[in-house]
Design a protein around this motif. Structure first.
Motif: not given
Length: 495
Positions: A297-300, A363-364, A376-377, A394-396
């Motif tokens: 997530e969160a990437q253009p 999971s995000y 790593d996550e 806790d991955l987003g």
């Protein structure tokens, strides 16, 4: 009475790692000539040697190959010999990290390394063809591993159910895995869990941009022309076509047709077959067993396509998607009737709705598509799923509110500054953006981030000028999240 034994925390399941598109090393079967993915020297050779790209074109027999072909008489002209062990890069598809870290992560939670089996495949070919090969390979791996476990008394003493399968699939590998389990219900019944990482279940709009590469450029370079000519022949690329409504026509949003894909530079027949598969999946209701999806997530991310009015053969990618009702109808602005547009973000290649099926645990993670398998996550989550520990949250949070990185998707040219863009951050304070060689590890200098006055979204940017042709790793580190990384290739100017 003696002290009871304390067993190490291990899974006895057989693990299979399925890479994404471009993720398997390919060679010419007759000559042993490397064609794809061995090292950076091969990459630069591929960029300068038209014959290498031409060798990867799919011929008529390869284009027609399907699951029945794989079961009856698998193709032999090109063979997959292993998973990537070096970083790789192509225009539009961008960077792809090797799979060494995920193999190592799984080998750390099994009783013996042979429990973990990589599945290299010829990613040029159809998903259905490779799915049949995967089904056969996974069954053989499971049976070998069950025999091995039964032969070791201390493993049997540790107890637990009979070993089953755990699949970890990246990108297109998740589509190959879905095909394998659909084709072989008994294999699906022997599967405990499926982990997909950045899998485009609904397709990726980027695949259309790869087919359309030269159309929108006044002077397309040799690399761009070579990649497009190759991609236009490959069933594997066409199997990544978006099956969702992605063609923005203003007041309407339509699904692609085979004619659209042909106009944009693809193959009409291959497109028709891929889009028919999307329609079948929408109606099938097939559920992957024990499915967990790791979603970037969160990437253009390009989510929608728009034809250019001046030339309908040219298509542009847009960073927004369209909201739909439960019945599939578009959500529209009540006042204007215009379809509601929303930036759903994603991992830079697969937008978030496409990476989910709606039936799995999700999971995000803030991360770029091609580098997720060494994130790593993501590796931590794969280990936890392998050991059947409870999934974390806790991955987003799936809101898309986090650090994003954007690099030039066509790469760069020596001597020309590259603009690197950072999104989702309010300030450059305590943020590090750095570039180093991905081939030698040679470090570069941290870059200075500043507010980009030409953008209205508050993005930060920095400029980087390479001093040598190379494959570079860009790393964004906020100190609060696992670093977001991407690969970018810088080449000599075309002669």
């Amino acid at each position: 009475m003696g002290v009871p034994p304390v067993f190490e925390d291990r899974t006895r399941d057989a693990c299979v790692v399925v890479p994404g598109i471009m993720g398997s090393v390919l060679e010419d079967t007759a000559t042993g000539r490397p064609l794809w993915g061995l090292d950076y020297a091969t990459l630069t050779s591929a960029l300068s040697d038209k014959a290498l790209f031409a060798a990867l074109h799919a011929d008529a027999q390869e284009q027609a190959a399907d699951a029945d072909t794989a079961r009856r008489a698998p193709l032999t002209r090109i063979r997959a010999t292993g998973l990537l062990t070096k970083p790789w890069w192509l225009p539009v598809f961008q960077g792809l990290d090797p799979y060494s870290d995920v193999l190592k992560a799984l080998q750390g939670v099994v009783p013996a390394p042979e429990a973990v089996q990589p599945f290299p495949y010829d990613w040029r070919l159809a998903v259905s063809y490779n799915g049949a090969l995967l089904a056969r390979a996974a069954r053989a791996h499971l049976e070998r591993w069950r025999e091995r476990v039964a032969a070791v008394p201390e493993w049997a003493a540790a107890g637990g159910a009979r070993p089953r399968l755990l699949f970890v699939a990246h990108s297109m590998g998740g589509l190959v895995l879905r095909a394998a389990l659909e084709q072989d219900p008994e294999l699906a019944a022997d599967t405990r869990a499926v982990v997909t990482v950045g899998t485009p279940f609904l397709g990726s709009a980027k695949s259309v941009l790869a087919l359309n590469l030269p159309h929108g450029q006044a002077k397309p370079g040799r690399l761009v022309q070579g990649v497009q000519a190759m991609a236009a022949t490959l069933p594997g690329v066409h199997d990544l076509l978006p099956g969702y409504r992605c063609l923005d026509r203003g007041l309407e949003v339509e699904r692609l047709t085979a004619g659209d894909v042909a106009r944009f530079g693809g193959d009409r027949h291959l497109a028709a077959r891929s889009l028919a598969e999307h329609a079948r999946h929408r109606a099938s209701g097939f559920v992957l067993p024990g499915h967990r999806a790791v979603v970037g997530e969160a990437q253009p991310t390009v989510q929608t396509l728009e034809e250019q009015r001046a030339d309908p053969s040219v298509v542009a990618g847009r960073h927004y998607a369209f909201d739909v009702e439960a019945d599939g109808e578009l959500i529209r602005d009540p006042a204007t009737g215009v379809p509601a547009r929303r930036d759903a973000s994603g991992d830079s290649t697969v937008h978030m709705p496409s990476a989910r099926t709606g039936t799995e645990a999700v999971s995000y993670v803030f991360g770029q598509h091609g580098t997720l398998m060494r994130h790593d996550e993501v590796l931590r989550q794969i280990r936890r799923i392998a050991l059947e520990r409870p999934q974390g949250t806790d991955l987003g949070d799936g809101t898309g509110d986090g650090p994003g990185l954007s690099t030039p998707h066509l790469g760069g040219t020596l001597g020309v500054p590259l603009t690197l863009t950072v999104t989702g951050l309010d300030t450059p304070a305590d943020v590090t953006l750095s570039v180093r060689s991905a081939t030698t590890g040679r470090p570069g200098h941290p870059l200075v981030l500043h507010r980009d006055p030409d953008r209205t979204d508050g993005a930060l940017s920095a400029r980087f000028t390479a001093d040598a042709p190379d494959l570079y790793r860009v790393a964004l580190d906020t100190g609060r999240h696992a670093p977001v990384t991407q690969l970018v290739l810088v080449t000599e100017p075309d002669a």
